[in-house]
Design a protein around this motif. Structure first.
Motif, PDB file in Angstrom:
ATOM      1  N   ASP A   1      -1.031  -5.269   1.462  1.00 15.71           N
ATOM      2  CA  ASP A   1       0.237  -4.755   2.045  1.00 15.71           C
ATOM      3  C   ASP A   1      -0.924  -3.777   2.910  1.00 15.71           C
ATOM      4  O   ASP A   1      -1.759  -2.718   2.652  1.00 15.71           O
ATOM      5  CB  ASP A   1       0.640  -3.967   1.470  1.00 15.71           C
ATOM      6  CG  ASP A   1       1.826  -3.722   2.218  1.00 15.71           C
ATOM      7  OD1 ASP A   1       2.982  -3.711   2.901  1.00 15.71           O
ATOM      8  OD2 ASP A   1       1.830  -1.844   1.424  1.00 15.71           O
ATOM      9  N   PRO A   2      -0.772  -3.891   4.659  1.00 20.98           N
ATOM     10  CA  PRO A   2      -0.978  -2.593   5.507  1.00 20.98           C
ATOM     11  C   PRO A   2      -0.866  -2.046   5.040  1.00 20.98           C
ATOM     12  O   PRO A   2      -1.804  -1.139   5.835  1.00 20.98           O
ATOM     13  CB  PRO A   2      -0.844  -3.195   6.460  1.00 20.98           C
ATOM     14  CG  PRO A   2      -0.222  -5.183   6.443  1.00 20.98           C
ATOM     15  CD  PRO A   2       0.277  -4.716   4.931  1.00 20.98           C
ATOM     16  N   ALA A   3       0.188  -1.220   4.943  1.00 15.21           N
ATOM     17  CA  ALA A   3       0.266  -0.047   5.047  1.00 15.21           C
ATOM     18  C   ALA A   3      -0.071   0.906   3.268  1.00 15.21           C
ATOM     19  O   ALA A   3      -1.150   1.829   3.129  1.00 15.21           O
ATOM     20  CB  ALA A   3       2.475   0.546   4.359  1.00 15.21           C
ATOM     21  N   ALA A   4      -0.223  -0.090   2.688  1.00 14.11           N
ATOM     22  CA  ALA A   4      -1.006   0.367   1.492  1.00 14.11           C
ATOM     23  C   ALA A   4      -2.452   0.336   1.321  1.00 14.11           C
ATOM     24  O   ALA A   4      -3.057   1.674   1.393  1.00 14.11           O
ATOM     25  CB  ALA A   4      -0.402  -0.444  -0.089  1.00 14.11           C
TER      26      ALA A   4
ATOM     27  N   ALA B   1      -3.307   3.430   3.419  1.00 15.27           N
ATOM     28  CA  ALA B   1      -2.901   4.582   2.937  1.00 15.27           C
ATOM     29  C   ALA B   1      -4.361   4.706   1.880  1.00 15.27           C
ATOM     30  O   ALA B   1      -5.142   5.531   1.591  1.00 15.27           O
ATOM     31  CB  ALA B   1      -1.786   4.570   1.696  1.00 15.27           C
ATOM     32  N   ILE B   2      -4.639   4.208   0.953  1.00 14.69           N
ATOM     33  CA  ILE B   2      -5.256   3.963   0.146  1.00 14.69           C
ATOM     34  C   ILE B   2      -7.132   4.270   1.014  1.00 14.69           C
ATOM     35  O   ILE B   2      -8.125   4.478   1.246  1.00 14.69           O
ATOM     36  CB  ILE B   2      -6.299   2.950  -0.542  1.00 14.69           C
ATOM     37  CG1 ILE B   2      -5.074   2.441  -1.647  1.00 14.69           C
ATOM     38  CG2 ILE B   2      -7.210   2.267  -1.173  1.00 14.69           C
ATOM     39  CD1 ILE B   2      -4.788   1.003  -2.045  1.00 14.69           C
ATOM     40  N   LEU B   3      -6.963   3.606   2.077  1.00  8.77           N
ATOM     41  CA  LEU B   3      -8.503   3.827   2.637  1.00  8.77           C
ATOM     42  C   LEU B   3      -9.001   4.955   4.019  1.00  8.77           C
ATOM     43  O   LEU B   3      -9.423   4.921   4.830  1.00  8.77           O
ATOM     44  CB  LEU B   3      -8.803   2.609   3.934  1.00  8.77           C
ATOM     45  CG  LEU B   3      -8.936   0.917   3.229  1.00  8.77           C
ATOM     46  CD1 LEU B   3      -9.038   0.079   3.960  1.00  8.77           C
ATOM     47  CD2 LEU B   3     -10.539   1.274   2.795  1.00  8.77           C
ATOM     48  N   GLY B   4      -8.430   5.859   3.743  1.00  6.98           N
ATOM     49  CA  GLY B   4      -7.545   7.124   3.880  1.00  6.98           C
ATOM     50  C   GLY B   4      -8.747   7.794   3.779  1.00  6.98           C
ATOM     51  O   GLY B   4      -8.941   8.561   4.236  1.00  6.98           O
ATOM     52  N   VAL B   5      -8.847   8.056   2.444  1.00  4.29           N
ATOM     53  CA  VAL B   5      -9.620   8.891   1.930  1.00  4.29           C
ATOM     54  C   VAL B   5     -10.564   8.500   1.388  1.00  4.29           C
ATOM     55  O   VAL B   5     -11.327   7.128   1.689  1.00  4.29           O
ATOM     56  CB  VAL B   5      -8.881   8.441   0.087  1.00  4.29           C
ATOM     57  CG1 VAL B   5     -10.086   9.560  -0.462  1.00  4.29           C
ATOM     58  CG2 VAL B   5      -7.843   9.002  -0.252  1.00  4.29           C
TER      59      VAL B   5
END
Ligand SMILES: [Zn+2]
Length: 450
Positions: A281-284, A287-291
């Motif tokens: 899911d692109p949004a998820a 968010a995950i890869l933003g860390v």
């Protein structure tokens, strides 16, 4: 006397949560010995460079000798030693290697509250360079051999003690040992080394981080050629412009997501039961890869860290250079990444040179040793989370993994935020942690022998 009082003050707490239970070794004796040996070890200056590991080796060999355990030492460079000892078990199971490095990074003594080689015991903590990284672990390893030897009951596995040097600079000690003496440890099934610790936070379960894999460094040097000229009348296509175009392509080079088993389990234990699905899911995924840590354990990273061109503002140089620090996930071939980047750049006047390339293998997060850590943690600390961890940086562990040994980076110290002072001023460890670590490691070794 002050030492003893402080030590006994922390004991009642420890006995309550002891992972080893009531019976067994004379804990008072071994705890006092551990703290005393640690203080002596911290008084030896093993700042690297130059390391001076021969002095640390004199000390370790002496302690082993006093315990009646024969050891061997090897010189990997003048004044620089390696210590090896093996305590025989019944041979029922394959050996467990306990390894640490004797050297430390330099200290900025002016910024320390106490002298960094004082080994001072102050307010229940032992102070000194290397207290966290990683002389305490070295002492615990040594104590495991000593305790097993004094118990008179052979363990199922041989215990191998290996103290190396130069980990903080170039891993020359471990590399020398594996090149010249690898047969001494080749039969080991498991190894314990530095890596994760126990993260403690009020109101949250304790998190036991056991590193199972390190990313593989691939360091590259890029050189772009062009004609030198005066900046007032630039030659066509100067080297700096070529380099910038190449680097622009490299910043946009794809870094696909890959979920290795340790990372899948890591996320599952953090409340992401199906991370692979979630990442679709692109949004998820964003968010995950933003860390940054998540991104580092899910992708190959490519960092442009150094640049060099003209040393004059009005002159075009005939070459411009950049250096890249890439870190690869296990199973990723460095030559494939390099070939991909060369293809993306596609400029015959930009050349790539490999400065460093190392391998990356993953040790199973479901082995007898990992399960032993899990079990001992659960018994002494119900509700604790024990998770595999990817180290994004490097230690000596990956060299041992290349030899086929399953290596776990785990040091059993309970550290709250701010207490992880590796490579920091005022490095210190509590006597409570030394005592806890002693019991925890002892229990793990017993469990791994079953
Ligand atoms: Zn270290």
């Amino acid at each position: 006397m002050k030492t003893l009082k402080l030590l006994f003050a922390v004991l009642p707490v420890l006995l309550a949560g002891s992972p080893a239970g009531a019976a067994g070794p004379d804990w008072h004796k071994y705890e006092i010995q551990s703290v005393s040996l640690l203080r002596d070890y911290l008084r030896i200056d093993n700042t690297n460079p130059p390391g001076n590991e021969a002095k640390a080796a004199d000390f370790l060999v002496g302690v082993l000798k006093d315990a009646g355990i024969p050891s061997s030492r090897f010189e990997f460079a003048p004044g620089r030693s390696i210590v090896y000892a093996r305590l025989k078990g019944t041979g029922e199971k394959r050996p467990l290697l306990l390894t640490h490095h004797m050297d430390t990074v330099p200290a900025d003594s002016g910024a320390w509250t106490v002298p960094p080689f004082s080994g001072e015991l102050k307010d229940g903590e032992i102070w000194g360079l290397g207290a966290i990284d990683m002389k305490t672990t070295g002492i615990l390893h040594l104590m495991m051999l000593k305790m097993a030897s004094e118990s008179g009951k052979p363990l199922a596995r041989d215990l191998i003690f290996l103290a190396v040097g130069d980990e903080e600079e170039d891993s020359a000690g471990m590399r020398w040992f594996l090149k010249n003496k690898s047969e001494l440890i080749a039969d080991a099934e498991f190894a314990l080394n530095e890596g994760g610790t126990i993260k403690v936070e009020k109101g949250h379960p304790d998190v036991y981080q056991v590193s199972t894999v390190e990313k593989a460094p691939l360091w590259l040097e890029l050189t772009a050629e062009g004609a030198a000229s005066h900046a007032s009348e630039p030659a066509s296509d100067p080297a700096v412009d070529r380099l910038l175009r190449a680097l622009d392509k490299i910043t946009r080079f794809p870094r696909p997501v890959k979920v290795i088993p340790s990372v899948e389990l890591y996320f599952a234990q953090l409340g992401h039961p199906d991370i692979k699905k979630e990442l679709l899911d692109p949004a998820a995924a964003a968010a995950i890869l933003g860390v940054p840590y998540n991104k580092a354990i899910l992708t190959n990273t490519i960092s442009i860290t150094q640049l060099k061109a003209s040393d004059k503002i009005n002159t075009h140089p005939n070459r411009a250079q950049a250096w890249l620090d890439c870190r690869l996930l296990p199973g990723e071939a460095p030559e494939d990444l390099l070939a991909g980047m060369k293809k993306a750049v596609s400029d015959e006047k930009v050349t790539f040179r490999t400065v460093l390339s190392e391998s990356s293998k993953e040790s199973s997060p479901d082995s007898a040793l990992f399960r032993a850590i899990r079990k001992v943690a659960a018994e002494g600390d119900p509700g604790a989370i024990v998770m595999p961890m990817v180290l994004t940086s490097s230690t000596d562990s990956h060299y041992l993994r290349d030899l086929g040994i399953a290596v776990y980076g785990f040091e059993p110290y309970r550290l709250a935020e701010g207490e992880e002072r590796s490579h920091a001023n005022d490095e210190r460890i509590s006597a409570a942690n030394v005592n806890f670590g002693l019991r925890f490691l002892f229990s793990v070794i017993q469990e791994a022998g079953k």
